[in-house]
Design a protein around this motif. Structure first.
Motif, PDB file in Angstrom:
ATOM      1  N   SER A   1      64.521 -24.237  33.110  1.00 25.54           N
ATOM      2  CA  SER A   1      64.960 -23.850  34.449  1.00 25.54           C
ATOM      3  C   SER A   1      65.305 -22.362  34.500  1.00 25.54           C
ATOM      4  O   SER A   1      64.970 -21.659  35.455  1.00 25.54           O
ATOM      5  CB  SER A   1      66.192 -24.661  34.851  1.00 25.54           C
ATOM      6  OG  SER A   1      66.706 -24.188  36.080  1.00 25.54           O
ATOM      7  N   LEU A   2      65.923 -21.864  33.436  1.00 20.48           N
ATOM      8  CA  LEU A   2      66.303 -20.444  33.403  1.00 20.48           C
ATOM      9  C   LEU A   2      65.076 -19.544  33.359  1.00 20.48           C
ATOM     10  O   LEU A   2      65.011 -18.524  34.038  1.00 20.48           O
ATOM     11  CB  LEU A   2      67.229 -20.192  32.218  1.00 20.48           C
ATOM     12  CG  LEU A   2      68.639 -20.755  32.374  1.00 20.48           C
ATOM     13  CD1 LEU A   2      69.379 -20.778  31.043  1.00 20.48           C
ATOM     14  CD2 LEU A   2      69.426 -19.949  33.408  1.00 20.48           C
ATOM     15  N   LEU A   3      64.071 -19.943  32.594  1.00 15.38           N
ATOM     16  CA  LEU A   3      62.848 -19.135  32.527  1.00 15.38           C
ATOM     17  C   LEU A   3      62.175 -19.093  33.897  1.00 15.38           C
ATOM     18  O   LEU A   3      61.709 -18.041  34.346  1.00 15.38           O
ATOM     19  CB  LEU A   3      61.901 -19.706  31.472  1.00 15.38           C
ATOM     20  CG  LEU A   3      62.312 -19.506  30.015  1.00 15.38           C
ATOM     21  CD1 LEU A   3      61.315 -20.190  29.093  1.00 15.38           C
ATOM     22  CD2 LEU A   3      62.430 -18.026  29.688  1.00 15.38           C
ATOM     23  N   GLU A   4      62.181 -20.244  34.589  1.00 13.52           N
ATOM     24  CA  GLU A   4      61.570 -20.289  35.919  1.00 13.52           C
ATOM     25  C   GLU A   4      62.321 -19.350  36.863  1.00 13.52           C
ATOM     26  O   GLU A   4      61.724 -18.592  37.625  1.00 13.52           O
ATOM     27  CB  GLU A   4      61.588 -21.721  36.463  1.00 13.52           C
ATOM     28  CG  GLU A   4      60.770 -21.946  37.706  1.00 13.52           C
ATOM     29  CD  GLU A   4      59.394 -21.275  37.644  1.00 13.52           C
ATOM     30  OE1 GLU A   4      58.751 -21.357  36.579  1.00 13.52           O
ATOM     31  OE2 GLU A   4      59.016 -20.611  38.643  1.00 13.52           O
ATOM     32  N   GLU A   5      63.657 -19.345  36.750  1.00 13.04           N
ATOM     33  CA  GLU A   5      64.419 -18.464  37.636  1.00 13.04           C
ATOM     34  C   GLU A   5      64.226 -17.001  37.257  1.00 13.04           C
ATOM     35  O   GLU A   5      64.182 -16.121  38.130  1.00 13.04           O
ATOM     36  CB  GLU A   5      65.909 -18.814  37.631  1.00 13.04           C
ATOM     37  CG  GLU A   5      66.632 -18.089  38.756  1.00 13.04           C
ATOM     38  CD  GLU A   5      68.084 -18.429  38.943  1.00 13.04           C
ATOM     39  OE1 GLU A   5      68.675 -17.946  39.935  1.00 13.04           O
ATOM     40  OE2 GLU A   5      68.644 -19.155  38.108  1.00 13.04           O
ATOM     41  N   CYS A   6      64.057 -16.726  35.957  1.00  9.24           N
ATOM     42  CA  CYS A   6      63.749 -15.347  35.548  1.00  9.24           C
ATOM     43  C   CYS A   6      62.486 -14.878  36.255  1.00  9.24           C
ATOM     44  O   CYS A   6      62.442 -13.788  36.830  1.00  9.24           O
ATOM     45  CB  CYS A   6      63.532 -15.275  34.039  1.00  9.24           C
ATOM     46  SG  CYS A   6      65.025 -15.401  33.055  1.00  9.24           S
ATOM     47  N   ARG A   7      61.456 -15.745  36.251  1.00  5.95           N
ATOM     48  CA  ARG A   7      60.187 -15.368  36.896  1.00  5.95           C
ATOM     49  C   ARG A   7      60.405 -15.117  38.393  1.00  5.95           C
ATOM     50  O   ARG A   7      59.889 -14.150  38.953  1.00  5.95           O
ATOM     51  CB  ARG A   7      59.139 -16.470  36.684  1.00  5.95           C
ATOM     52  CG  ARG A   7      58.714 -16.665  35.225  1.00  5.95           C
ATOM     53  CD  ARG A   7      57.573 -17.658  35.081  1.00  5.95           C
ATOM     54  NE  ARG A   7      57.382 -17.998  33.668  1.00  5.95           N
ATOM     55  CZ  ARG A   7      57.923 -19.094  33.098  1.00  5.95           C
ATOM     56  NH1 ARG A   7      58.635 -19.953  33.825  1.00  5.95           N
ATOM     57  NH2 ARG A   7      57.742 -19.320  31.810  1.00  5.95           N
ATOM     58  N   GLN A   8      61.218 -15.982  39.020  1.00  3.75           N
ATOM     59  CA  GLN A   8      61.479 -15.816  40.455  1.00  3.75           C
ATOM     60  C   GLN A   8      62.168 -14.461  40.728  1.00  3.75           C
ATOM     61  O   GLN A   8      61.744 -13.692  41.586  1.00  3.75           O
ATOM     62  CB  GLN A   8      62.382 -16.937  40.976  1.00  3.75           C
ATOM     63  CG  GLN A   8      61.754 -18.313  41.006  1.00  3.75           C
ATOM     64  CD  GLN A   8      62.797 -19.412  41.232  1.00  3.75           C
ATOM     65  OE1 GLN A   8      64.005 -19.126  41.358  1.00  3.75           O
ATOM     66  NE2 GLN A   8      62.347 -20.665  41.244  1.00  3.75           N
ATOM     67  N   LEU A   9      63.208 -14.173  39.934  1.00  6.11           N
ATOM     68  CA  LEU A   9      63.989 -12.950  40.182  1.00  6.11           C
ATOM     69  C   LEU A   9      63.163 -11.702  39.871  1.00  6.11           C
ATOM     70  O   LEU A   9      63.195 -10.718  40.622  1.00  6.11           O
ATOM     71  CB  LEU A   9      65.268 -12.984  39.344  1.00  6.11           C
ATOM     72  CG  LEU A   9      66.268 -14.089  39.720  1.00  6.11           C
ATOM     73  CD1 LEU A   9      67.360 -14.209  38.662  1.00  6.11           C
ATOM     74  CD2 LEU A   9      66.886 -13.793  41.100  1.00  6.11           C
ATOM     75  N   LEU A  10      62.375 -11.751  38.794  1.00  6.25           N
ATOM     76  CA  LEU A  10      61.513 -10.605  38.463  1.00  6.25           C
ATOM     77  C   LEU A  10      60.445 -10.448  39.534  1.00  6.25           C
ATOM     78  O   LEU A  10      60.103  -9.338  39.930  1.00  6.25           O
ATOM     79  CB  LEU A  10      60.896 -10.808  37.081  1.00  6.25           C
ATOM     80  CG  LEU A  10      61.878 -10.815  35.899  1.00  6.25           C
ATOM     81  CD1 LEU A  10      61.190 -11.268  34.618  1.00  6.25           C
ATOM     82  CD2 LEU A  10      62.527  -9.445  35.717  1.00  6.25           C
TER      83      LEU A  10
END
Ligand code: SF4
Length: 449
Positions: free
Chosen positions: A186-195
């Motif tokens: 979930s954190l990696l997915e949110e990293c992609r969203q924020l980047l």
């Protein structure tokens, strides 16, 4: 009412509380409410409060009173909602103190904000949704609609919430509940969203980031999370905030030091250095272990900028304990440092201590003495940067051609800033190479090259 309801939000306290506000904003916007910074145009004012120490509660109460003054000027058309740690910690008192507040939101109500606000406007909420005061369990993930409220250059990534430590002076576990971590996926997915939204810096936050993942069904770790984030392509910074010295080990230090995205910066609140005081604070480690860890941190991660926080005036702290701390600040030369004067938090073990109570003025004097010593250190460190060219993340502009940014040694909102001159329009939200022309204790001035 033809047009959508307009909501204005003010968020107090720490970045973890800000992320809650961002999730509430995302939830409200995706439910058709309009968010506005213009209070005069708003129909509802949402005050997201902090309550971890007395000063923060005073600020929250002042903000609520201000919101209620705004409501009265609206002649029945305006509504006020109060969320965050104050209604979570003191639901009954807060509800009784503010009969004019229309809606309260506990920390577990964050994902329900839109439904509750719609109910308020459509039918009213007789019980005003006063929280029950039970420990929260909610933790958002990458599927939660979130509207970031920070400058586009950076964002916070809440990797966990709650805390299982029991530091004697701290009320946070009784407000934010037990530690609960997000999954790495979930954190990696949110990293992609924020980047993908343009963030160039991701600040990893929790109550204790270094205990990340230990509570998961499939235990993970901060080091494992960092290694996964390191697989993500792109030119961006990762910053680790809120670690606990008990959980910072050599393996973690080595992983952070070797990481391609993690900047050479570590926030590690030590609170004190005297053995007796650390034990009384129930920090779980003593002076010898703390000193050894901090020495290893410099050895294993050369060039790391260390931020720490100390608490002075804890009951039982003697003059010699304090002098030991002052000597340690002088000897270790922290790049970034904050100091709090102890205040007894209701419900904490420290509030019940009656032996060796340090008078408030004396605690404040000790705080000021450490800050004065740190100012000398900070000034010398910053002066040594004059003439050098540093990589700066540009967060915003002060006026055309004048910008505000931060080096990799500066976390948002709490550390130094760089005032820089540069070409109009191009720099905001990007990295710039900046030649440092002038320095003061806590600010740098430079020119983009
Ligand atoms: S680690 Fe200690 S000081 Fe930090 S939130 Fe937990 S109990 Fe409070």
């Amino acid at each position: 009412m033809a047009r959508p309801y307009r909501i204005s939000i003010v968020s107090l306290g720490c970045p973890k509380n800000l992320v809650d506000a961002e999730v509430m904003c995302g939830t409200l916007a995706s439910a058709g409410f309009q968010l506005t910074n213009d209070r005069e145009a708003a129909d509802l004012l949402l005050v997201n409060t902090c309550s971890f120490i007395a000063d923060a509660r005073d600020e929250a109460h002042e903000e609520i009173r201000e919101a209620l003054r705004w409501k009265r000027l609206g002649r029945g058309r305006r509504r006020v909602a109060v969320a965050g740690c104050l209604p979570q910690r003191e639901p009954g008192q807060t509800a009784t103190a503010y009969p004019e507040v229309d809606l309260f939101l506990s920390l577990d109500d964050v994902p329900r904000a839109a439904r509750l606000v719609r109910e308020l406007f459509q039918t009213g909420l007789a019980d005003r949704n006063v929280p029950a005061g039970s420990l929260p369990t909610y933790l958002y993930d990458h599927t939660a609609p979130r509207l970031t409220l920070t400058p586009s250059s950076y964002a916070y990534l809440k990797i966990a919430e709650g805390c299982d430590h029991r530091c004697a002076y701290c009320s946070i576990p009784s407000i934010r509940g037990h530690q609960r971590s997000r999954t790495i996926a979930s954190l990696l997915e949110e990293c992609r969203q924020l980047l993908g939204q343009g963030a160039r810096e991701l600040n990893l936050i929790g109550q204790d980031s270094s205990r990340y993942g230990l509570d998961l069904a499939e235990p993970a770790s901060l080091a494992a999370l960092v290694r996964e984030i390191d697989r993500l392509e792109g030119d961006f910074w990762v910053r680790v905030l809120y670690t606990h010295p008990r959980y910072v080990d050599d393996a973690l230090i080595d992983t952070l030091a070797a990481s391609r995205h993690v900047v050479p910066y570590l926030d590690i609140p030590l609170q004190h250095i005297s053995d007796g005081v650390l034990k009384a604070m129930r920090r779980g480690l003593g002076s010898r272990e703390t000193r050894a860890l901090m020495a290893r941190l410099r050895e294993r991660w050369p060039g790391v900028a260390v931020r720490t926080t100390f608490l002075v005036g804890f009951p039982g702290e003697t003059e010699s304990d304090f002098n030991e701390l002052l000597d340690y600040v002088t000897e270790y030369r922290f790049e970034r440092l904050g100091v709090f004067a102890f205040s007894a938090e209701p419900g904490t073990p420290a509030a019940a201590l009656t032996e060796g109570v340090v008078p408030a003025e004396e605690a404040q004097a000790r705080r000021d003495a450490i800050m004065a010593r740190q100012q000398e250190i900070a000034t010398a460190m910053n002066q040594a940067l004059v003439g050098r060219t540093l990589r700066v993340l540009v967060d915003g502009s002060e006026r055309p051609g004048r910008y505000l940014g931060r080096t990799s040694a500066d976390a948002p909102e709490i550390d130094n800033v760089v005032h820089l001159r540069g070409p109009r329009g191009a720099l905001e939200g990007n990295f710039a190479e900046v030649r440092i022309d002038k320095a003061s204790a806590y600010d740098l001035t430079g020119t983009a090259v």
